[in-house]
Design a protein around this motif. Structure first.
Motif, PDB file in Angstrom:
ATOM      1  N   MET A  36       0.819  -1.211   0.000  1.00 50.65           N
ATOM      2  CA  MET A  36       0.000   0.000   0.000  1.00 50.65           C
ATOM      3  C   MET A  36       0.859   1.269   0.000  1.00 50.65           C
ATOM      4  O   MET A  36       0.557   2.239  -0.689  1.00 50.65           O
ATOM      5  CB  MET A  36      -0.953  -0.011   1.205  1.00 50.65           C
ATOM      6  CG  MET A  36      -1.785   1.261   1.353  1.00 50.65           C
ATOM      7  SD  MET A  36      -2.891   1.579  -0.030  1.00 50.65           S
ATOM      8  CE  MET A  36      -4.142   0.345   0.260  1.00 50.65           C
ATOM      9  N   ILE A  37       1.957   1.240   0.798  1.00 49.31           N
ATOM     10  CA  ILE A  37       2.807   2.426   0.882  1.00 49.31           C
ATOM     11  C   ILE A  37       3.415   2.770  -0.477  1.00 49.31           C
ATOM     12  O   ILE A  37       3.547   3.935  -0.843  1.00 49.31           O
ATOM     13  CB  ILE A  37       3.918   2.231   1.940  1.00 49.31           C
ATOM     14  CG1 ILE A  37       4.695   3.535   2.134  1.00 49.31           C
ATOM     15  CG2 ILE A  37       4.862   1.110   1.532  1.00 49.31           C
ATOM     16  CD1 ILE A  37       3.893   4.637   2.733  1.00 49.31           C
ATOM     17  N   TYR A  38       3.769   1.723  -1.250  1.00 47.70           N
ATOM     18  CA  TYR A  38       4.338   1.969  -2.579  1.00 47.70           C
ATOM     19  C   TYR A  38       3.313   2.600  -3.509  1.00 47.70           C
ATOM     20  O   TYR A  38       3.644   3.467  -4.322  1.00 47.70           O
ATOM     21  CB  TYR A  38       4.868   0.668  -3.175  1.00 47.70           C
ATOM     22  CG  TYR A  38       6.039   0.091  -2.420  1.00 47.70           C
ATOM     23  CD1 TYR A  38       7.279   0.730  -2.455  1.00 47.70           C
ATOM     24  CD2 TYR A  38       5.898  -1.057  -1.668  1.00 47.70           C
ATOM     25  CE1 TYR A  38       8.356   0.219  -1.759  1.00 47.70           C
ATOM     26  CE2 TYR A  38       6.981  -1.577  -0.965  1.00 47.70           C
ATOM     27  CZ  TYR A  38       8.205  -0.937  -1.012  1.00 47.70           C
ATOM     28  OH  TYR A  38       9.262  -1.433  -0.308  1.00 47.70           O
ATOM     29  N   PHE A  39       2.077   2.162  -3.390  1.00 48.16           N
ATOM     30  CA  PHE A  39       1.011   2.730  -4.219  1.00 48.16           C
ATOM     31  C   PHE A  39       0.806   4.201  -3.880  1.00 48.16           C
ATOM     32  O   PHE A  39       0.649   5.039  -4.766  1.00 48.16           O
ATOM     33  CB  PHE A  39      -0.289   1.950  -4.027  1.00 48.16           C
ATOM     34  CG  PHE A  39      -1.462   2.554  -4.747  1.00 48.16           C
ATOM     35  CD1 PHE A  39      -1.591   2.412  -6.129  1.00 48.16           C
ATOM     36  CD2 PHE A  39      -2.417   3.301  -4.057  1.00 48.16           C
ATOM     37  CE1 PHE A  39      -2.660   2.980  -6.798  1.00 48.16           C
ATOM     38  CE2 PHE A  39      -3.480   3.871  -4.727  1.00 48.16           C
ATOM     39  CZ  PHE A  39      -3.597   3.706  -6.100  1.00 48.16           C
ATOM     40  N   ILE A  40       0.805   4.531  -2.594  1.00 48.81           N
ATOM     41  CA  ILE A  40       0.616   5.917  -2.163  1.00 48.81           C
ATOM     42  C   ILE A  40       1.756   6.795  -2.661  1.00 48.81           C
ATOM     43  O   ILE A  40       1.549   7.907  -3.169  1.00 48.81           O
ATOM     44  CB  ILE A  40       0.493   5.999  -0.630  1.00 48.81           C
ATOM     45  CG1 ILE A  40      -0.786   5.306  -0.172  1.00 48.81           C
ATOM     46  CG2 ILE A  40       0.511   7.458  -0.167  1.00 48.81           C
ATOM     47  CD1 ILE A  40      -0.933   5.188   1.325  1.00 48.81           C
ATOM     48  N   VAL A  41       2.996   6.270  -2.541  1.00 48.34           N
ATOM     49  CA  VAL A  41       4.158   7.027  -3.022  1.00 48.34           C
ATOM     50  C   VAL A  41       4.073   7.242  -4.531  1.00 48.34           C
ATOM     51  O   VAL A  41       4.325   8.337  -5.029  1.00 48.34           O
ATOM     52  CB  VAL A  41       5.467   6.295  -2.651  1.00 48.34           C
ATOM     53  CG1 VAL A  41       6.661   6.941  -3.358  1.00 48.34           C
ATOM     54  CG2 VAL A  41       5.669   6.304  -1.152  1.00 48.34           C
ATOM     55  N   PHE A  42       3.690   6.173  -5.238  1.00 44.85           N
ATOM     56  CA  PHE A  42       3.545   6.282  -6.695  1.00 44.85           C
ATOM     57  C   PHE A  42       2.489   7.316  -7.057  1.00 44.85           C
ATOM     58  O   PHE A  42       2.697   8.146  -7.958  1.00 44.85           O
ATOM     59  CB  PHE A  42       3.172   4.915  -7.275  1.00 44.85           C
ATOM     60  CG  PHE A  42       2.839   4.955  -8.742  1.00 44.85           C
ATOM     61  CD1 PHE A  42       3.842   5.075  -9.696  1.00 44.85           C
ATOM     62  CD2 PHE A  42       1.514   4.892  -9.170  1.00 44.85           C
ATOM     63  CE1 PHE A  42       3.541   5.124 -11.053  1.00 44.85           C
ATOM     64  CE2 PHE A  42       1.209   4.933 -10.511  1.00 44.85           C
ATOM     65  CZ  PHE A  42       2.223   5.058 -11.451  1.00 44.85           C
ATOM     66  N   LEU A  94       1.441   9.881  -5.265  1.00 37.65           N
ATOM     67  CA  LEU A  94       1.946  11.212  -4.936  1.00 37.65           C
ATOM     68  C   LEU A  94       2.917  11.713  -6.005  1.00 37.65           C
ATOM     69  O   LEU A  94       2.874  12.885  -6.412  1.00 37.65           O
ATOM     70  CB  LEU A  94       2.622  11.209  -3.568  1.00 37.65           C
ATOM     71  CG  LEU A  94       1.687  11.164  -2.357  1.00 37.65           C
ATOM     72  CD1 LEU A  94       2.490  10.991  -1.074  1.00 37.65           C
ATOM     73  CD2 LEU A  94       0.814  12.410  -2.288  1.00 37.65           C
ATOM     74  N   LEU A  95       3.783  10.826  -6.479  1.00 39.53           N
ATOM     75  CA  LEU A  95       4.734  11.199  -7.526  1.00 39.53           C
ATOM     76  C   LEU A  95       4.009  11.542  -8.820  1.00 39.53           C
ATOM     77  O   LEU A  95       4.399  12.472  -9.539  1.00 39.53           O
ATOM     78  CB  LEU A  95       5.728  10.065  -7.762  1.00 39.53           C
ATOM     79  CG  LEU A  95       6.747   9.819  -6.646  1.00 39.53           C
ATOM     80  CD1 LEU A  95       7.575   8.569  -6.949  1.00 39.53           C
ATOM     81  CD2 LEU A  95       7.653  11.032  -6.471  1.00 39.53           C
ATOM     82  N   LEU A  96       2.941  10.807  -9.090  1.00 37.68           N
ATOM     83  CA  LEU A  96       2.144  11.066 -10.293  1.00 37.68           C
ATOM     84  C   LEU A  96       1.486  12.439 -10.213  1.00 37.68           C
ATOM     85  O   LEU A  96       1.486  13.206 -11.187  1.00 37.68           O
ATOM     86  CB  LEU A  96       1.086   9.968 -10.455  1.00 37.68           C
ATOM     87  CG  LEU A  96       0.509   9.740 -11.855  1.00 37.68           C
ATOM     88  CD1 LEU A  96       1.596   9.339 -12.824  1.00 37.68           C
ATOM     89  CD2 LEU A  96      -0.582   8.684 -11.795  1.00 37.68           C
ATOM     90  N   ILE A  97       0.945  12.759  -9.049  1.00 36.02           N
ATOM     91  CA  ILE A  97       0.299  14.062  -8.860  1.00 36.02           C
ATOM     92  C   ILE A  97       1.315  15.186  -8.989  1.00 36.02           C
ATOM     93  O   ILE A  97       1.061  16.211  -9.651  1.00 36.02           O
ATOM     94  CB  ILE A  97      -0.405  14.119  -7.486  1.00 36.02           C
ATOM     95  CG1 ILE A  97      -1.594  13.150  -7.465  1.00 36.02           C
ATOM     96  CG2 ILE A  97      -0.863  15.537  -7.172  1.00 36.02           C
ATOM     97  CD1 ILE A  97      -2.216  12.966  -6.103  1.00 36.02           C
ATOM     98  N   ILE A  98       2.481  15.007  -8.376  1.00 36.59           N
ATOM     99  CA  ILE A  98       3.533  16.019  -8.447  1.00 36.59           C
ATOM    100  C   ILE A  98       3.983  16.224  -9.895  1.00 36.59           C
ATOM    101  O   ILE A  98       4.167  17.355 -10.359  1.00 36.59           O
ATOM    102  CB  ILE A  98       4.726  15.628  -7.554  1.00 36.59           C
ATOM    103  CG1 ILE A  98       4.324  15.719  -6.085  1.00 36.59           C
ATOM    104  CG2 ILE A  98       5.937  16.522  -7.829  1.00 36.59           C
ATOM    105  CD1 ILE A  98       5.326  15.112  -5.133  1.00 36.59           C
ATOM    106  N   ALA A  99       4.144  15.116 -10.631  1.00 36.43           N
ATOM    107  CA  ALA A  99       4.558  15.197 -12.029  1.00 36.43           C
ATOM    108  C   ALA A  99       3.501  15.927 -12.857  1.00 36.43           C
ATOM    109  O   ALA A  99       3.826  16.783 -13.694  1.00 36.43           O
ATOM    110  CB  ALA A  99       4.803  13.802 -12.595  1.00 36.43           C
ATOM    111  N   TYR A 100       2.237  15.614 -12.613  1.00 33.95           N
ATOM    112  CA  TYR A 100       1.159  16.272 -13.359  1.00 33.95           C
ATOM    113  C   TYR A 100       1.149  17.774 -13.084  1.00 33.95           C
ATOM    114  O   TYR A 100       1.051  18.592 -14.005  1.00 33.95           O
ATOM    115  CB  TYR A 100      -0.197  15.673 -12.990  1.00 33.95           C
ATOM    116  CG  TYR A 100      -1.350  16.384 -13.657  1.00 33.95           C
ATOM    117  CD1 TYR A 100      -1.724  16.059 -14.955  1.00 33.95           C
ATOM    118  CD2 TYR A 100      -2.025  17.420 -13.009  1.00 33.95           C
ATOM    119  CE1 TYR A 100      -2.758  16.729 -15.594  1.00 33.95           C
ATOM    120  CE2 TYR A 100      -3.057  18.102 -13.644  1.00 33.95           C
ATOM    121  CZ  TYR A 100      -3.418  17.752 -14.930  1.00 33.95           C
ATOM    122  OH  TYR A 100      -4.416  18.425 -15.558  1.00 33.95           O
TER     123      TYR A 100
END
Length: 267
Positions: A1-7, A9-15
């Protein structure tokens, strides 16, 4: 789950990074309280077809701001014309870029006595009386020439103006070479003919990382796109809509967008 949340968050930051506009103050108030006539205050079934000197003059006379299109002729003149070819607006099928201005200027627009004008003529006619939005129509190979030649004219123009283009590399040219200009990224919710990647990047305004625009100009019928919500509510971008062709739509779009480009009626 933690990896999904990090992923995620990174997706949102990239967008957010890719879609971020310019983060600077611009003089928005100068452009407010104006309606903007699309390609001049034109009537393609009458004496003042789009992007003609008469359409420009009528916009000025009616105290409308205006949006119009510029591109290059074969001999490198900056002219007003929307399409790549002459088919829709004349009885010719030539590509505009294949003809010198001297020949283009002899061709009548539709059934009028108007011809294709020079950008310099239009600036002289407007003479700072109303604000203008200048759209660059150019493939990548024309960006440098068109943007630099247009800038040479705009540098000495004393009126209020903004520049815009669908081509993010054209908008980027102004970011790099004329950072004092107010620049805009044009987009839409539909781009037939583009590859999926380019279509997606354009629609979602992810090309903003190149252009870092001061304003977003978007087709009004796609006003409910999430990408526009981000621009308006997160980034507080100046929002421009095109092209409202029905008076009822004018009232619908007025609360959503800051500036409206209209055609075919008097607001």
């Amino acid at each position: 789950m933690i990896y999904f949340i990090v992923f995620l968050l990174l997706l949102i930051i990239a967008y957010l990074y890719l879609s971020m506009p310019a983060r600077r103050e611009i003089d928005r108030a100068t452009f407010f309280n104006w309606d903007y006539a699309h390609r001049g205050f034109h009537d393609n079934s009458g004496p003042a077809p789009e992007n003609s000197l008469l359409a420009i003059e009528l916009a000025v006379d009616n105290k409308y701001g205006m949006e119009f299109d510029i591109r290059l002729s074969k001999d490198g003149q900056v002219i007003l014309f929307h399409d790549d070819d002459l088919k829709r607006m004349t009885n010719r099928t030539d590509h505009v870029r294949n003809l010198d201005f001297a020949e283009l200027n002899q061709i009548k627009l539709l059934d009028s006595d108007q011809t294709i004008p020079l950008f310099s003529e239009v600036l002289e006619l407007v003479d700072g009386k109303v604000p203008i939005i200048v759209e660059l129509k150019c493939p990548n190979e024309d960006v440098e020439e068109l943007a630099s030649k247009a800038s040479q004219l705009l540098d000495s123009y004393e009126g209020v103006f903004m520049v815009e283009s669908f081509n993010p590399f054209a908008v980027k040219w102004f970011r790099d070479n004329r950072p004092n200009y107010i620049r805009g990224q044009l987009s839409s919710g539909h781009f037939p003919g583009l590859a999926f990647r380019d279509n997606f990047l354009m629609k979602e305004l992810l090309v903003n990382y190149l252009s870092r625009p001061d304003f977003i100009a978007y087709e009004h019928k796609y006003k409910n796109k999430f990408a526009l919500w981000i621009q308006k509510h997160i980034w507080k971008s100046l929002m421009v809509c095109y092209t409202v062709k029905v008076k009822e739509d004018y009232g619908i779009n007025k609360p959503v967008f800051d500036l409206i480009i209209f055609e075919g009626f008097k607001p």
